[in-house]
Every structure is written in structure tokens, then in C-alpha cells.
Design a protein around this motif. Structure first.
Motif: not given
Lengths: 205, 205
Positions: A94-96, B1-2, B7-9, B23-24
Motif C-alpha cells: 500500500a505504501l509503495e 500495485m507495487q 514471484l509474489l507479483e 488484484k486485492k
């Protein structure tokens, strides 16, 4: 639900274990995957397995990482002397996403909550203290949820930090688009107490 | 989203492809899996891959099956001479969950819908006609959605069925718990037209 295929039933039950997913939604997902190309579904399956086995947690800040150190800690362009303390990985994301912060993070893994049986020893607090002592940290920013548990955690950690470090917390106030009349008293009282000079408010916009 | 992990992305993007998942929610699912035991996640991954490669479709009724013939068609306790025609597999599961039907099914794979480019040749209609001619079918029950497309499909198929077969459709009327004043005119008109003797209504309760 009555399934005429054991394979289908097993798959639906597995999806129904995911958070917020009931049997009907799980069935919808499984039937969707059943319609996709076999190679796409194999890719989905591989990505899930790989993600669990290969994702690591950063030794320094406990964020998710593809190596021993996460990409934020490894980035020399970021201000390594500023640490933003957050509850979990979602908060980092969220912050990124604001693209306004150029320091590093420290993921606690939760907040102190005696009612839930979560004490300081279960959180990544020791590594944070150790980090501030070993590195040349100049500021610790707390970005925890404005709850009793969050405030307790800030109070507990703050007392343990080296005295020369600046300790701040993200501002609490009325959110953008929020209506004053619906704000709770605590938020309203704090936003009045921590009022800002109009100059700084306008320039930060 | 960053994300700070590739791997997570990748995993979040894969989950976000599922129907109704943004996405959330995808991130929430991935972080949930990340907290589970590695063996559980491996099991989830295996089940998904196995489901896609091993689930077959019944040669006779096009329902999902673990073998060439589904468990309903293979069950000699079920009335093989009655066929309930449905749009998709979800409808089979819904009807089976009532535990009131002991015949077999035929999954069309959709309904005739010229606007969406779906004609009779894209549906499992030929196999149904062939089945009724070859087997000793005595009744075909249509359980399609009460839409123009559903009614068109019933009309089209009915004309092709052998003349000696009894053709019925599930009752349309006011649903249990439904309020009369909110029912649309079509439903209300049909429920009046197809009114039932009170005796049969009370005994079927």
C-alpha cells in the motif's frame, strides 16, 4: 452440493479453503479453469507451488523477497537510514503504491495484542531494535493502524529505541473525501490537536 | 500495485485471472497460501493440475466425469429412460442437490442465442437427438432458464425429438418466499395459467 466427479469435488474443496471463498465461488473458479487451455492451468499450478517454495523473507526487514535481502533493502537509491515500521506485507504494498516514500521498511508481523495472545516476543521487534543499534538509522516512522493495539506497540517499541533516533508516526486526521460530520470523535479531536499551518497544507497538495 | 517480489507479483496476477477476483483479493489469497504449510500448498497446486488433465466429459451426457461415462449415467439405480436437459454442469449440481431427481441428464453447453453467435451446431443437441433415438427414452424434461433463449432452445429441440417421447419443462411460477407484488407480469401470468389443484400442491409439500 452433490458432485458427480470426485476430482471436481476435491478441487472445489481446495479453493473453498481460500479466505472469503465459499463453495459456490470455488465451483465457479474450478469450472473456469476447466475451460482454459491445459497449459495455462499447468502454469497456474506451477506458479502457486513455486511461489510457496521460493519466496523468502528479507533477513533485514522481513518483507517478501526473491533473495536473502528484499529489493527495497538492496536498492542503494533508497534512504537506508529511514525505517518505516508496518504491521504486514500488505501495508508495504500500500505504501509503495503511493510512490512517495523512498526509505526502507520493517515488517513487524502484527501488533501487540494481549487479548489475542500476541506479545512482543512473537513480533519482529528485536530485529528492529538490533537494526537501529547496528545501522546508522536516523528516523523510525510508525505506520500502524490507529487502534489501541497499534498505539501500544508504538509505545512499547519507542521506549526501546536508541535515544538519538527521531521517532514519528504517520498523520491521523480526516481522510480525503471523508465527511467531517461522520468522523469519529477521536479522529476529529486528534486532527484538531495536530492542526497544520495552511501554508504547509497547500504546498503538500 | 507495487510488489517487491517478482514471484509474489506473478502469483497475484495468476489469481487475478480467476472470475470475480480483483488484484486485492488475489493478494489476500496469495498471502494466505504463503502462510500455509509448504505441503498443503503443494497439494493445492497438484489438485488444480490433476483436475484439469484428468477430468473428462461423459460421452453420453457431457457432464463432468472421472471416467468415460459419468457416475450418474453409470448408476443402474437411476432411471436411464428419463433425460433432464440442462444448460451447464452447475445446473446438474443444483438439481442433484435437491435429491429429488433420479433420472439422467444431458448437458447442452449453453442455449441457442443468435445475438451471441451461438447456434444449434455449437451445442450438444445432435447427441441428445441421437440418444433419444437409440435408447428407450420415455421422457425428456427441459430444465433451462426461463429466457427467450431458453424457450427458443426448447422449441428447436422439441421438434426434432421422436414423437412418442413425453416432453415436459420444469414449472415456472412464484418461487418459495417470493412476494406476489414483486413478481414480473410474465411469471405471474404463467403461474395463473398453469395453476395447480390444491390437492396436488398440499401433497407435494
Amino acid at each position: 452440493m452433490q458432485f458427480s466427479s470426485a476430482l471436481l469435488e476435491t478441487a472445489v474443496n481446495e479453493f473453498a479453503k481460500l479466505p472469503g471463498i465459499g463453495k459456490k465461488t470455488a465451483l465457479r473458479m474450478v469450472l473456469h479453469l476447466l475451460k482454459q487451455e491445459a497449459s495455462d492451468v499447468q502454469h497456474f499450478s506451477d506458479v502457486v507451488a513455486k511461489m510457496r517454495t521460493e519466496i523468502r523473507f528479507c533477513h533485514r526487514c522481513h518483507n517478501v523477497a526473491d533473495a536473502d535481502i528484499c529489493s527495497i533493502c538492496a536498492n542503494s537509491m533508497r534512504k537506508q537510514e529511514i525505517i518505516c515500521v508496518v504491521e504486514n506485507i500488505r501495508d508495504v504494498i500500500a505504501l509503495e503504491s503511493t510512490q512517495q516514500y523512498s526509505g526502507t521498511y520493517h515488517v513487524l508481523g502484527g501488533v501487540i495484542s494481549p487479548l489475542d495472545g500476541i506479545g512482543p516476543s512473537q513480533l519482529n521487534i528485536d530485529t528492529l531494535i538490533h537494526r537501529t543499534q547496528k545501522e546508522e538509522t536516523c528516523e523510525v516512522i510508525f505506520a500502524l493502524s490507529p487502534t489501541i493495539q497499534g498505539d501500544t506497540t508504538i509505545y512499547y517499541i519507542q521506549k526501546k529505541l536508541p535515544a538519538n533516533i527521531k521517532v514519528t508516526t504517520i498523520a491521523r486526521g480526516i481522510a480525503f473525501g471523508g465527511e467531517l460530520e461522520y468522523a469519529d470523535e477521536m479522529t476529529l479531536a486528534r486532527s484538531l490537536q495536530n492542526r497544520l499551518p495552511v501554508d504547509s497544507y497547500v504546498s503538500s497538495k
